[in-house]
Write a protein that holds these residues in place. Sequence first.
Motif, mmCIF file in Angstrom:
data_model
loop_
_atom_site.group_PDB
_atom_site.id
_atom_site.type_symbol
_atom_site.label_atom_id
_atom_site.label_comp_id
_atom_site.label_asym_id
_atom_site.label_seq_id
_atom_site.Cartn_x
_atom_site.Cartn_y
_atom_site.Cartn_z
ATOM 1 N N GLN A 1 29.354 -16.819 -16.558
ATOM 2 C CA GLN A 1 29.797 -16.167 -15.333
ATOM 3 C C GLN A 1 29.204 -16.884 -14.135
ATOM 4 O OE1 GLN A 1 28.680 -12.032 -15.482
ATOM 5 N NE2 GLN A 1 30.442 -11.476 -16.735
ATOM 6 N N GLN A 2 29.804 -16.626 -12.985
ATOM 7 C CA GLN A 2 29.223 -17.070 -11.730
ATOM 8 C C GLN A 2 28.741 -15.828 -10.997
ATOM 9 O OE1 GLN A 2 31.256 -19.896 -9.393
ATOM 10 N NE2 GLN A 2 31.792 -21.218 -11.117
ATOM 11 N N ARG A 3 27.462 -15.821 -10.651
ATOM 12 C CA ARG A 3 26.846 -14.645 -10.042
ATOM 13 C C ARG A 3 26.218 -15.010 -8.704
ATOM 14 N NH1 ARG A 3 26.042 -10.422 -13.528
ATOM 15 N NH2 ARG A 3 26.394 -10.832 -15.750
ATOM 16 N N ARG A 4 26.099 -14.022 -7.844
ATOM 17 C CA ARG A 4 25.374 -14.195 -6.581
ATOM 18 C C ARG A 4 24.015 -13.541 -6.761
ATOM 19 N NH1 ARG A 4 28.422 -13.610 -1.033
ATOM 20 N NH2 ARG A 4 29.195 -15.544 -1.935
ATOM 21 N N TYR B 1 20.124 -19.561 -15.692
ATOM 22 C CA TYR B 1 20.645 -19.413 -14.335
ATOM 23 C C TYR B 1 20.435 -20.740 -13.599
ATOM 24 C CZ TYR B 1 20.252 -14.415 -15.360
ATOM 25 O OH TYR B 1 20.364 -13.173 -15.942
ATOM 26 N N PRO C 1 31.912 -6.246 -9.289
ATOM 27 C CA PRO C 1 31.168 -7.131 -10.170
ATOM 28 C C PRO C 1 31.605 -8.574 -9.995
ATOM 29 C CG PRO C 1 32.841 -5.913 -11.404
ATOM 30 C CD PRO C 1 32.797 -5.335 -10.027
ATOM 31 N N ALA C 2 30.689 -9.498 -10.279
ATOM 32 C CA ALA C 2 31.004 -10.920 -10.146
ATOM 33 C C ALA C 2 32.049 -11.308 -11.171
ATOM 34 C CB ALA C 2 29.741 -11.755 -10.349
ATOM 35 N N HIS D 1 25.666 -18.607 -14.581
ATOM 36 C CA HIS D 1 24.904 -17.836 -15.566
ATOM 37 C C HIS D 1 25.496 -18.111 -16.938
ATOM 38 C CE1 HIS D 1 23.748 -13.652 -17.342
ATOM 39 N NE2 HIS D 1 22.946 -14.607 -17.768
#
Length: 321
Positions: A237-240, A263, A212-213, A250
């Motif tokens: 959070q930081q997401r890909r 986002y 998970p990110a 995010h």
Amino acid sequence: MKWVVALLLFAAAPLGAQEEARQWLEDMSAALRTLNYDGTFVYLHDGKLEAMRIIHQADGGVEKERLVSLTGSPREVLRDNKAVTCIMPDSKSVMVGQSRQPQRFHEVPRDLDSLLAHYRLEVLGDDRVAGHMARIVAITPRDALRYGYRFWIGKDSKMLLKSDLTGVDGEAIEQVMFTRLGIGRRIVEADLEPSLSGKEFSWYRQSGGRPPAPAGTGTPAWRVRRLPGGFQMTDYQQRRMRPDSAGAEHLVFSDGLATVSVYVETVAGDSEPFDGLSSMGAVNAYGAVADGHQITVVGEVPAATVQIIARSTVSTAGAGQ
């Protein structure tokens, strides 16, 4: 003296009605978690009608649940305190993830006091649903930037029998209603087992494969200058978003009942930016481009809300005071 008494009674009436509504909502939340029930409900959303069966067992604080689709593509969802398992025969796949509450009914937060500045709690009257007498309780927004909710709560069981998600005009956008419901009966273990073993299916586990990110530990590089009253950032959070992307920020905002996700990612050179409004049922999304970044705001809130948030999302480097 008479007019003083009348004034006091007038002032106390809304407070008493609000306290009654609060008690019904608290009892409903407890019933959903602690009762055994087996029923069939219909879910009306985005012009579509689905029917599902739900079996819920509560034993010593341990919940087990099985959700079975009765219309459309066959699928089953099984949940306990540790994991959620989704079985999808059409794609011959099984997905296993961490236990989270399935989206079956709109539930209310345990801290109802946090809602009172932006919602009213009201008792609307009585009705009958699936053979059970019910009290209708509403959570009505004080502005046009969030949706409202109506709940039909069983008078004897305090179980949620029906719920409406209502738009700014007060009309229902989504509805969930039991057509058959048995409450308090013993749930046998066989009823909680899936109808398919999934032995020949492909299994996907959240804990395996791609990790998970990681949650962001610093200050977000973007912020929202205009948030509707009561909304606060609850997660970052930081997401890909895509395998070839550099990652996205995010940010999650909530007023305790409604939730909005923001986002922000760099606009890819070969991609067409998303600009404007997109809607699907009760969910609205709004896209904007700022400083070479794609800003996308998604939430189960009115269109005006996602538009305001998207247009006021700015880089902290150039946002000023």
